[in-house]
Write a protein that holds these residues in place. Structure first.
Motif, mmCIF file in Angstrom:
data_model
loop_
_atom_site.group_PDB
_atom_site.id
_atom_site.type_symbol
_atom_site.label_atom_id
_atom_site.label_comp_id
_atom_site.label_asym_id
_atom_site.label_seq_id
_atom_site.Cartn_x
_atom_site.Cartn_y
_atom_site.Cartn_z
ATOM 1 N N GLY A 403 1.007 -1.163 -0.125
ATOM 2 C CA GLY A 403 0.044 0.022 0.008
ATOM 3 C C GLY A 403 0.867 1.068 0.051
ATOM 4 N N ASN A 404 1.872 1.153 0.741
ATOM 5 C CA ASN A 404 2.774 2.343 0.861
ATOM 6 C C ASN A 404 3.679 2.576 -0.368
ATOM 7 O OD1 ASN A 404 2.329 3.738 3.600
ATOM 8 N ND2 ASN A 404 2.836 1.526 4.220
ATOM 9 N N GLN A 405 3.938 1.421 -1.018
ATOM 10 C CA GLN A 405 4.386 1.579 -2.448
ATOM 11 C C GLN A 405 3.634 2.149 -3.368
ATOM 12 O OE1 GLN A 405 5.857 -2.263 -3.517
ATOM 13 N NE2 GLN A 405 7.631 -2.455 -1.976
ATOM 14 N N GLN A 406 2.413 1.958 -3.238
ATOM 15 C CA GLN A 406 1.576 2.492 -4.255
ATOM 16 C C GLN A 406 1.354 3.959 -3.951
ATOM 17 O OE1 GLN A 406 0.386 0.963 -6.857
ATOM 18 N NE2 GLN A 406 -1.458 1.677 -7.356
ATOM 19 N N LYS A 407 1.463 4.210 -2.809
ATOM 20 C CA LYS A 407 1.154 5.786 -2.435
ATOM 21 C C LYS A 407 2.557 6.550 -3.036
ATOM 22 C CE LYS A 407 -1.018 5.497 2.024
ATOM 23 N NZ LYS A 407 -0.786 5.640 3.500
ATOM 24 N N PRO A 426 -5.737 0.985 -9.182
ATOM 25 C CA PRO A 426 -4.646 1.713 -8.174
ATOM 26 C C PRO A 426 -4.803 1.444 -6.879
ATOM 27 C CG PRO A 426 -6.938 2.805 -8.729
ATOM 28 C CD PRO A 426 -6.883 1.703 -9.631
ATOM 29 N N THR A 427 -5.759 0.260 -6.517
ATOM 30 C CA THR A 427 -5.602 -0.154 -5.319
ATOM 31 C C THR A 427 -5.566 -1.505 -4.895
ATOM 32 O OG1 THR A 427 -7.947 -0.100 -4.870
ATOM 33 C CG2 THR A 427 -7.070 2.085 -4.224
ATOM 34 N N GLN A 428 -5.139 -2.333 -5.976
ATOM 35 C CA GLN A 428 -4.749 -3.598 -6.011
ATOM 36 C C GLN A 428 -3.888 -4.054 -4.961
ATOM 37 O OE1 GLN A 428 -3.591 -5.607 -9.757
ATOM 38 N NE2 GLN A 428 -5.676 -6.610 -9.680
ATOM 39 N N ILE A 432 -7.309 -1.483 3.254
ATOM 40 C CA ILE A 432 -8.529 -0.622 3.347
ATOM 41 C C ILE A 432 -8.102 0.777 3.759
ATOM 42 C CG2 ILE A 432 -9.536 -1.173 5.425
ATOM 43 C CD1 ILE A 432 -12.185 -1.908 3.769
ATOM 44 N N GLY A 433 -7.361 1.121 4.535
ATOM 45 C CA GLY A 433 -7.173 2.241 5.057
ATOM 46 C C GLY A 433 -6.357 3.163 3.938
ATOM 47 N N ALA A 434 -5.374 2.507 3.255
ATOM 48 C CA ALA A 434 -4.502 3.081 2.152
ATOM 49 C C ALA A 434 -5.356 3.351 1.101
ATOM 50 C CB ALA A 434 -3.336 2.152 1.939
ATOM 51 N N LYS A 435 -6.439 2.543 0.762
ATOM 52 C CA LYS A 435 -7.200 2.648 -0.134
ATOM 53 C C LYS A 435 -8.010 4.050 -0.183
ATOM 54 C CE LYS A 435 -10.663 -0.621 -2.267
ATOM 55 N NZ LYS A 435 -11.183 -1.459 -2.456
ATOM 56 N N GLU A 436 -8.675 4.186 1.092
ATOM 57 C CA GLU A 436 -9.553 5.265 1.093
ATOM 58 C C GLU A 436 -8.552 6.403 0.919
ATOM 59 O OE1 GLU A 436 -12.671 5.470 1.175
ATOM 60 O OE2 GLU A 436 -12.303 7.899 1.215
ATOM 61 N N THR A 440 -9.249 9.488 -1.861
ATOM 62 C CA THR A 440 -9.086 10.940 -1.451
ATOM 63 C C THR A 440 -8.311 11.668 -2.355
ATOM 64 O OG1 THR A 440 -9.535 10.233 0.831
ATOM 65 C CG2 THR A 440 -9.111 12.605 0.473
ATOM 66 N N PHE A 441 -7.018 11.198 -2.617
ATOM 67 C CA PHE A 441 -5.931 11.896 -3.637
ATOM 68 C C PHE A 441 -6.665 12.101 -4.848
ATOM 69 C CE2 PHE A 441 -2.173 13.825 -3.488
ATOM 70 C CZ PHE A 441 -1.864 13.857 -2.110
#
Lengths: 510, 349
Positions: A403-407, A426-428, A432-436, A440-441
């Motif tokens: 999730g953090n790599q995706q960010k 984008p959220t594969q 769930i937290g990082a997804k939200e 938002t971004f």
């Protein structure tokens, strides 16, 4: 039902990190037990301790069938009847199911150590039939579908039935499976359950938990937060347990100037899996792309971004983009996040900083020289604004969770202030937290005037993000689902699913 | 069948600071070449105090390894982009043979001023890089194979030009002073290596191009999708490497003044060894500083061993190069394994 495995006060400390804190966990006979939680919540650690890969900290108390059980070795776990199927399955892809089964068991040999192929084949065939897979066991495993490969891995794990197998642990078995394959895998799980084998599995897909699991254990911040029967829960209460607070899906309210000129115009796009696709996206608009695998949904964004070659016109504010040239496309105002993060996204040996700035390094140049100080400051700002969990801008990006790599990938794109932003899944594999946060971004990118295109297999995600969703089938757009109004009943996600299911009949209409 | 086990939900805090191994604390992993260098200085310094610990031998080692050092830089640049250039040994020979050939007044009628000869030599080598780049980027031949092949072709040209004989260049005294003099007590050629090293270091560590080179080396497809012109980077790095090899040849000509058929190949392996060994030093990726440290650690070791063995020392060099390279890379991959283990443990947490 009787409890076969009971665990009290189980902890696991890694250097510098308490990965599992005083966990209590039990498995009942013949149940399907889901483990859920965000990335880093401790669920992988728990199953790896169960399987004997990790030695737990002293002070725990574990019983197996009411007898004291010493954890911490794979052999002890094996002898106690616990079997484990790793997420990557651990199959040898180039050889057949028969040989993959024999690899863990040894071939039966006859005179002169000749392998008794006929017996081996029959044994493999039967083992897979028992799981509900009627497949050719002699072709290389690589030619089987995802569910079938998982079936082979399960059959291999279960084959030595001389021991009384009681628990099968599956680590994210559905992570890389398309929908239809998930159903076949769950059929196998139900058959195992009927044989009295308990199945413990990890999943990020909460709807699967409700579909298949009898009970669910939620982990958060290395602790077991709750173990509940799935019949006592609904989706929102489960999410609340996982995240630790109530999540209200932000309702998007965008006003798009219908008279404004389109930012992104695509006409006659033809390429890998795409046949004469045309659409336009206005500034501030988020367009969704839905479709099954192979429908064109999965190749649309690679074609637009220049990752793969294409025919047809793609223009940003009237400026035409070349085919197959991401460099020029980025210079023309395009930014994109590819679907396969590990292969096409991050450069794992480089730092978070370098990965953030790679698409526009020159920005932090003074004279000939790269201004490291300025670049670090900029990277740290992105780390803050997307709340990336990392030890700092200089940490190798490979040390971050998915999730953090995706960010980091998101900040690489947002940093370009793109006119057009393309997001592929984008959220594969993102919790769930990082997804939200990522959602938002995307909202803020649209609010700043970008035209956004999101391709996703997750209808709920498309409904959350998009003003308009095009549905693809056999390389063409077969329908458009609008946020406001439009045909069909139910929520936007339901309407997308209806069109997806009806995909083939819609083509027939045309 | 519901068992509710609610527990407190306070966040877990990491327990204790990350523990560093003794090995890492001493820097034995990232600075092993420096330790090795020190060990050589002590061992051979005690053993052969008079000969090894003399200014003369230090100067000799510095001067002798300049060509290898420049060649190591040549290998390093494409290597950072995960591209091999194995033709640099042959390309350096080409540079030497052209410089000597064009300025030789006896056998041929060129008798060109050596400055022009050197310039033509470097340009010819640059052309070899353009061709290598074409084969790798356009014909999509794996760089290992492509440059191995190009190297053979270049060797053939070298043999043809030299008739497989020794060629002695006729150099002006100015040119010879460029290659053989001292400046502030240090061989003048050593300054060339230092300057070229500084340029490489600056480009690799402090410019966008360096970032693009490492990105291409790390994940070519991801780099391309991030907008890096990876084809240009690979092509450019191959041109840079053969140009650098050409410069190494000119420096060697100025220093030695003649061509023999053994010139190129003998320099390739030490250069590669220095880059590989150096990649495990300082940063954990190929880098200029690590390459230089590894180069001179090995050079001093070899010199010491040669002094110890005495007259029959011709076999020392390859033996030493080969074994140290394997040991160095083995140590580095042990470190890599430990790193992966640690990462897996962290990922599992």
């Amino acid at each position: 039902m009787s409890k076969i495995l009971q665990i009290w006060s189980l902890s696991k400390t890694f250097p510098g990190q308490l990965a599992l804190n005083d966990a209590t966990f039990d498995v009942e006979e013949g149940e399907v037990h889901a483990l859920v939680g965000q990335n880093g919540s401790g669920k992988s650690t728990l199953i790896k301790v169960l399987a004997g890969f990790h030695d737990p900290d002293p002070g725990h108390h574990v019983t197996m069938r009411d007898e004291l059980f010493a954890m911490g070795s794979t052999q002890a776990a094996h002898e106690a009847g616990i079997r484990f199927v790793h997420q990557d399955l651990g199959l040898v892809e180039a050889v057949s199911a028969v040989e993959n089964l024999a690899l863990g068991f040894g071939y039966r040999t006859g005179f002169g150590r000749r392998i008794k192929w006929r017996e081996e084949t029959a044994r493999a065939k039967q083992a897979l039939l028992d799981l509900g897979f009627d497949i050719n066991v002699r072709v290389p495993v690589a030619m089987l579908s995802g569910a079938e490969r998982t079936g082979v891995a399960i059959a291999r794990a279960l084959q030595d039935s001389e021991h009384n197998i009681s628990i099968l642990i599956l680590d994210e078995p559905t992570a890389s499976l398309p929908g239809a394959d998930v159903d076949r895998l769950f059929e196998a799980v139900r058959r195992l359950k009927a044989r009295g084998i308990s199945v413990v599995f990890v999943s990020h897909h909460l709807e699967e938990v409700f579909e298949i699991a009898d009970r669910v254990t939620v982990l958060r911040d290395a602790r077991v937060v709750a173990t509940r029967s799935t019949s006592e829960l609904d989706m929102s209460s489960l999410i609340e347990l996982i995240v630790g607070h109530k999540v209200t899906a932000a309702s998007v309210d965008r006003t798009i100037d219908a008279s404004s000129a389109p930012r992104l115009a695509v006409s006659g796009l033809t390429g890998l899996g795409l046949n004469d696709v045309s659409f336009e996206v206005r500034p501030g608009e988020v367009l969704g792309v839905a479709g099954l695998t192979g429908s064109g949904r999965d190749t649309l964004i690679p074609s637009l971004s220049g990752a793969i070659d294409r025919f047809g016109d793609v223009t940003i504010d009237g400026v035409s983009l070349p085919s197959g040239d991401p460099g020029v496309s980025i210079a023309s105002g395009l930014a994109f996040v590819p679907a396969d993060r590990l292969r096409n996204g991050i450069i794992s040996m480089m730092s978070v900083r370098s990965n953030t700035t790679i698409a526009d390094v020159k920005r932090n140049k003074t004279g000939l020289r790269l201004n490291h100080k300025k670049e670090k400051a900029e990277a740290n700002e992105w780390i803050r604004s997307l709340s990336v969990v990392t030890t700092g801008s200089e940490a190798p990006v490979s040390t971050l969770s998915g999730g953090n790599q995706q960010k980091v990938m998101m900040s690489r794109s947002f940093r370009l202030n793109p006119k057009v932003l393309l997001l592929d899944e984008p959220t594969q594999g993102v919790d769930i937290g990082a997804k939200e946060e990522i959602h938002t971004f995307v909202d803020s990118a649209a609010a700043s005037g970008s035209a956004v295109v999101v391709a996703s297999t997750d209808s709920a995600e498309l409904a959350r993000l998009c003003d308009r969703v095009i549905v693809m089938h056999k390389g063409a757009i077969v329908d458009t689902v609008l946020r406001n109004g439009g045909s069909g009943a139910g929520s936007m996600a339901e309407r997308i699913d209806q069109v997806l299911l009806a995909g083939s009949s819609l083509v027939a209409h045309k | 069948m519901s068992g509710n086990t609610e527990t407190a939900t306070t966040a877990a805090r990491p327990a204790g600071a990350p523990q560093k191994s003794l090995l890492a604390k001493l820097g034995l992993d990232r600075f092993s070449a420096l330790y090795l260098w020190g060990a050589f200085m002590v061992i051979f310094g005690i053993w052969k105090t008079d000969t090894f610990l003399s200014v003369a031998s230090a100067k000799l080692i510095m001067g002798e390894n300049v060509a290898v050092g420049i060649l190591a830089l040549a290998f390093l640049i494409p290597f950072c982009a995960s591209t091999f250039d194995l033709s640099i040994g042959a390309v350096m020979s080409l540079s030497v043979v052209i410089t000597c050939f064009l300025s030789d007044e006896k056998s041929r009628s060129f008798n060109m001023p050596v400055g022009y000869a050197a310039l033509i030599a470097v340009l010819a080598c640059m052309c070899v890089g353009v061709i290598s780049g074409f084969v790798v980027v356009k014909l999509k031949v794996n760089s290992f194979i492509a440059t191995l092949g190009i190297g053979q072709v270049v060797s053939a040209i070298v043999l043809k030009l030299s008739f497989n004989r020794q060629i002695t260049g006729t150099f002006s005294s100015t040119f010879e002073r460029f290659g053989r003099g001292d400046l502030l007590g240090i061989p003048v050629v050593f300054y060339y290596l230092a300057v070229l090293g500084l340029i490489c270091w600056f480009v690799l560590e402090h410019t966008p191009v360096g970032r693009f080179i490492y990105a291409t080396g790390g994940n070519p497809e991801a780099a391309r999708l991030a907008g890096v012109r990876t084809n240009r980077i690979v092509w450019g790095s191959l041109i840079a490497s053969s140009t650098m090899a050409g410069i190494a040849g000119v420096v060697l000509s100025a220093k030695v003044g003649l061509f023999t058929s053994a010139t190129g190949p003998n320099y390739l392996f030490p250069a590669i060894a220095a880059v590989f060994f150096g990649a495990s030093q300082l940063k954990g990726r190929p880098n200029v500083g690590g390459t230089f440290i590894a180069l001179f650690a090995l050079a001093f070791g070899i010199k010491g061993l040669q002094l110890v063995v005495g007259t029959d020392s011709y076999w020392v060099n390859p033996m030493f190069q080969g074994t140290t390279l394997i040991i160095a890379v083995a140590l580095a991959s042990q470190r890599g394994v430990a790193k992966i283990r640690k990462r897996k443990a962290a990922a599992a947490a």
